[in-house]
Enzyme design. Sequence first.
Site, PDB file in Angstrom:
ATOM      1  N   GLY A   1       2.582   3.804  13.516  1.00  0.00           N
ATOM      2  CA  GLY A   1       3.322   2.586  13.864  1.00  0.00           C
ATOM      3  C   GLY A   1       2.719   1.910  15.092  1.00  0.00           C
TER       4      GLY A   1
ATOM      5  CB  CYS B   1      12.580   9.328   8.863  1.00  0.00           C
ATOM      6  SG  CYS B   1      13.588   8.405   7.723  1.00  0.00           S
TER       7      CYS B   1
ATOM      8  CD  GLU C   1      13.333   1.051   9.306  1.00  0.00           C
ATOM      9  OE1 GLU C   1      13.739   1.966  10.059  1.00  0.00           O
ATOM     10  OE2 GLU C   1      14.011   0.071   8.988  1.00  0.00           O
TER      11      GLU C   1
ATOM     12  N   GLY D   1       6.648   5.126   8.502  1.00  0.00           N
ATOM     13  CA  GLY D   1       5.752   6.264   8.670  1.00  0.00           C
ATOM     14  C   GLY D   1       5.900   6.828  10.075  1.00  0.00           C
ATOM     15  CB  SER D   2       3.803   9.161  11.922  1.00  0.00           C
ATOM     16  OG  SER D   2       2.571   8.490  11.866  1.00  0.00           O
TER      17      SER D   2
ATOM     18  CE  LYS E   1      -1.989   2.661   3.071  1.00  0.00           C
ATOM     19  NZ  LYS E   1      -1.869   3.935   2.334  1.00  0.00           N
TER      20      LYS E   1
ATOM     21  CD  GLU F   1       9.463  12.860  12.335  1.00  0.00           C
ATOM     22  OE1 GLU F   1       8.345  12.328  12.494  1.00  0.00           O
ATOM     23  OE2 GLU F   1      10.403  12.305  11.762  1.00  0.00           O
TER      24      GLU F   1
HETATM   25  P1  NAD Z   1       1.858   8.226   8.249  1.00  0.00           P
HETATM   26  O1  NAD Z   1       2.142   7.376   9.422  1.00  0.00           O
HETATM   27  O2  NAD Z   1       0.782   9.212   8.335  1.00  0.00           O
HETATM   28  O3  NAD Z   1       1.536   7.347   6.965  1.00  0.00           O
HETATM   29  C1  NAD Z   1       2.403   6.354   6.483  1.00  0.00           C
HETATM   30  C2  NAD Z   1       1.589   5.297   5.800  1.00  0.00           C
HETATM   31  O4  NAD Z   1       0.750   4.682   6.765  1.00  0.00           O
HETATM   32  C3  NAD Z   1       0.678   5.808   4.686  1.00  0.00           C
HETATM   33  O5  NAD Z   1       0.682   4.850   3.634  1.00  0.00           O
HETATM   34  C4  NAD Z   1      -0.680   5.836   5.370  1.00  0.00           C
HETATM   35  O6  NAD Z   1      -1.753   5.685   4.479  1.00  0.00           O
HETATM   36  C5  NAD Z   1      -0.585   4.646   6.294  1.00  0.00           C
HETATM   37  N1  NAD Z   1      -1.502   4.671   7.425  1.00  0.00           N
HETATM   38  C6  NAD Z   1      -2.031   5.756   8.061  1.00  0.00           C
HETATM   39  N2  NAD Z   1      -2.849   5.362   9.053  1.00  0.00           N
HETATM   40  C7  NAD Z   1      -2.854   4.013   9.055  1.00  0.00           C
HETATM   41  C8  NAD Z   1      -3.492   3.022   9.868  1.00  0.00           C
HETATM   42  N3  NAD Z   1      -4.306   3.343  10.865  1.00  0.00           N
HETATM   43  N4  NAD Z   1      -3.238   1.729   9.604  1.00  0.00           N
HETATM   44  C9  NAD Z   1      -2.396   1.378   8.619  1.00  0.00           C
HETATM   45  N5  NAD Z   1      -1.770   2.257   7.803  1.00  0.00           N
HETATM   46  C10 NAD Z   1      -1.992   3.562   8.031  1.00  0.00           C
HETATM   47  O7  NAD Z   1       3.247   8.876   7.919  1.00  0.00           O
HETATM   48  P2  NAD Z   1       3.546   9.912   6.770  1.00  0.00           P
HETATM   49  O8  NAD Z   1       3.010  11.212   7.244  1.00  0.00           O
HETATM   50  O9  NAD Z   1       3.129   9.373   5.463  1.00  0.00           O
HETATM   51  O10 NAD Z   1       5.131   9.924   6.772  1.00  0.00           O
HETATM   52  C11 NAD Z   1       5.849  10.738   7.617  1.00  0.00           C
HETATM   53  C12 NAD Z   1       6.390   9.947   8.781  1.00  0.00           C
HETATM   54  O11 NAD Z   1       7.150   8.835   8.320  1.00  0.00           O
HETATM   55  C13 NAD Z   1       7.348  10.746   9.609  1.00  0.00           C
HETATM   56  O12 NAD Z   1       7.076  10.574  10.975  1.00  0.00           O
HETATM   57  C14 NAD Z   1       8.712  10.169   9.267  1.00  0.00           C
HETATM   58  O13 NAD Z   1       9.679  10.342  10.217  1.00  0.00           O
HETATM   59  C15 NAD Z   1       8.384   8.763   8.989  1.00  0.00           C
HETATM   60  N6  NAD Z   1       9.379   8.147   8.123  1.00  0.00           N
HETATM   61  C16 NAD Z   1      10.242   7.229   8.662  1.00  0.00           C
HETATM   62  C17 NAD Z   1      11.210   6.630   7.891  1.00  0.00           C
HETATM   63  C18 NAD Z   1      12.136   5.604   8.474  1.00  0.00           C
HETATM   64  O14 NAD Z   1      12.715   4.846   7.730  1.00  0.00           O
HETATM   65  N7  NAD Z   1      12.299   5.522   9.762  1.00  0.00           N
HETATM   66  C19 NAD Z   1      11.303   6.932   6.545  1.00  0.00           C
HETATM   67  C20 NAD Z   1      10.419   7.869   6.013  1.00  0.00           C
HETATM   68  C21 NAD Z   1       9.449   8.450   6.827  1.00  0.00           C
END
Ligand code: NAD
Length: 495
Positions: free
Chosen positions: A250, A302, A268, A245-246, A192, A399
């Site tokens: 997570g 990130c 991550e 993601g966030s 996804k 962040e």
């Molecule tokens: P996000 O958590 O909002 O979304 C990431 C993904 O998760 C998207 O595909 C979203 O649709 C999905 N998602 C959202 N809610 C969900 C749920 N309830 N269940 C399952 N999936 C869901 O994050 P974002 O705003 O897209 O990305 C930014 C964040 O990602 C920042 O916090 C950043 O630090 C982190 N990030 C981390 C790394 C790493 O490798 N550590 C790399 C890139 C980004």
Amino acid sequence: AQKTHTELAVPGIGSITIPVGLFIDNEWVLPANGETFGTVNPATGKPLVDVAHASAEDVDRAVKSAREAFHTRWGLRVTGAERGRLLNRLADLIERDAKTIAALESLNAGKGISKATNGDVAGTVSTLRYYAGLADKFYGQTINQFGPDAIAYTLHQPIGVCGQIIPWNYPLMMWSWKVAPALAAGCTIVMKPSELTPLTALYMCDLVKEAGIPAGVINTVPGLGATTGEAISRHMDIDKVAFTGSVATGRRISVAAAESNLKKVTLELGGKSPSLVFPSADLEQAAAWTAMGIFWNSGQDCCASSRIYVHESVYDEFVRLLKAKAETCAIGQPSDPATSFGPLISAGQRDKVLSYIHSARDEGANIITGGDNWGTDGFWVQPTVIGDVHQGMKVVREEIFGPVTAVGVFKTEEEAVKLANDTSYGLAGAVFSNDASQVARVTGAIDAGTIWVNQYSSVSAGVPFGGFKQSGIGRELGTYGIEAYTQVKAVHQNI
Ligand code: NAD
């Protein structure tokens, strides 16, 4: 109206037909409930295309395809060498289409076209090739400590069907970090992409099929987190979910995994990475690297260098140099090859970043440069450096995920390490010093999954990446990355 493909005008390429459907069993299909969601050009704020929104029912269909493929066409049915060959073939096709893919990534994510080409697309190819090479070289152990009549050995077996949920900041790179090791290990995938940036992950699907990767091995289900993402993390027949993601998401995914079938989870997550600048450092270099660390991808990274602590004796000089770097960032339209600094991904992200800057102002910090939005269309924030910060401020604790760094002062090495570790995150950190024993001490003491010494931002397919503390669980890349998609089976055998 529902459709699997649509026309899109892509800068530098022209009008092309791109996929906007669901990719299940190597076919383009429409979502069961006919829903779509919109995508937006972050540089202009104008709509791009509508994309199919996968429902829980569609996710289930994708999982069935992935399960069938795992048992009959992939997993233990195909040699590592064959999986490696197919990954290399996929990398070849990405290289063939690099210009179009980079332009699409640039358009959808707001990245400068040169960076999309030389960073995102090139990095995607190198990750695929790294795991192509590793696919037939990830061995188990033999344990022959039982005398002549018995032996034990381990098999590294693929985990099975993997859900992969990725963010919008590096749509292609995150796709490759997930897909390459999973395929090399023999897993099948339900992917996804982020609802903000699904276009390149969808483009990949046709290349997956053309490369000869069997049906069902990679299924792609674009959609929103709360519906499609939730359906993946709660699915009873997904064996693992890999997420970037966030922290908040997570945590939700972890709970969903635990409450459903206790699927394995790799996370991550975010960061608030500290850079420590000691008096012996080359200050010009330290400013150049930390500026790259925070302004690369407009701070939507990130491991952005979002906290910089500088020894009091060199603080003024360092801040002067960093300010100059911020003020010479090449801000511009993503389609311009000279652009290194583009828009943020969305209006929401821009407003969130600006609200952090306002909070710093209210709390008495000094906005050294930047601090406002930029241009009239789209979602831009100026490269921003904030000085005179203290640990209680929101800009130091949270962040921001934008082009904003907070610079503070320290007096002793001990204090510097304490400040660096005063966070719930632990993704990365940097040490700028030319004192070798200090570098060794400080590197050992910072709680983070990656430390850069006299540089910033290096990431390579062969080097593990992941977080300490709340920055995540598990590692991606390197041999650790393929390990995360395998499970160890111990075999005891009488001879
Ligand atoms: P996000 O958590 O909002 O979304 C990431 C993904 O998760 C998207 O595909 C979203 O649709 C999905 N998602 C959202 N809610 C969900 C749920 N309830 N269940 C399952 N999936 C869901 O994050 P974002 O705003 O897209 O990305 C930014 C964040 O990602 C920042 O916090 C950043 O630090 C982190 N990030 C981390 C790394 C790493 O490798 N550590 C790399 C890139 C980004």
